[in-house]
Design an enzyme around this catalytic site. Structure first.
Site: not given
Length: 195
Positions: A55, A134-136, A142
């Site tokens: 993130m 992306h993710c966290v 992701s």
């Protein structure tokens, strides 16, 4: 036969005892991810023009522009995740696609495999494009979508996709996502065997 399929014995990406391709067990696939060849930065290139990040990378527009990122695929979109959205990037030329997914083994990520893979493929059809997925934390959601892309559009087996991505970044799809990817691997192999 999927590209990169080894002709060795049974095991990740190999042939089973009957001489036919078999999707490796989850434990074998996890072992491939435990090699820790890759990096764990905020933003790591895992394939030509494909980056996986967290993130912090997604929210650092200056860094995205410095890396010449043209497309962002947020695998953790939404109010309770990484709430960026197309409006966040409105002062850039970045094309955005969001997937509202939760990093839980019970969450069904499979409906997003094809749309996310198509977004990546369409982005890469422009020779200068670069995609951030992306993710966290940049490890589970992701990487799951990047693995699905490599399987769907680059004809890699799941084991070979894991090897390719984990060479550039440490990844760890949760157990549920890994099972969904195994199901995709079996489905794609069966479809290719019929054609």
């Amino acid at each position: 036969m999927p590209r990169g399929l080894s002709a060795g014995g049974a095991g990740p990406g190999g042939l089973g005892t009957n001489g036919r391709y078999e999707t490796p067990q989850a434990s074998e696939l996890q072992r491939l991810m435990w090699t820790k060849n890759g990096a764990s930065g905020h933003l790591d290139q895992v394939q030509p023009r494909i980056y996986v990040g967290d993130m912090y990378a997604a929210k650092d527009k200056r860094s995205l522009l410095a890396h010449r990122i043209t497309h962002v695929l947020n695998a953790a979109d939404g109010k309770f995740n990484v709430n960026t959205g197309a409006r966040f990037y409105r002062d850039t030329k970045i094309t955005y696609h969001g997937v509202v997914a939760f990093d839980m083994p019970t969450f069904d990520m499979s409906p997003f495999f094809a749309p996310a893979a198509n977004f990546i493929r369409n982005a890469l059809s422009t020779p200068t494009a670069k995609v951030l997925v992306h993710c966290v934390m940049g490890q589970s959601r992701s990487s799951t979508l990047v693995l699905a892309y490599l399987m769907i559009h680059e004809n890699l087996t799941l084991a070979d996709a894991i090897r390719a991505v984990s060479a550039g970044r440490n990844i760890s799809p949760n157990a549920g996502f890994l099972e969904q990817l195994r199901a995709l691997d079996r489905e794609l192999h069966a479809r290719r065997a019929r054609s």
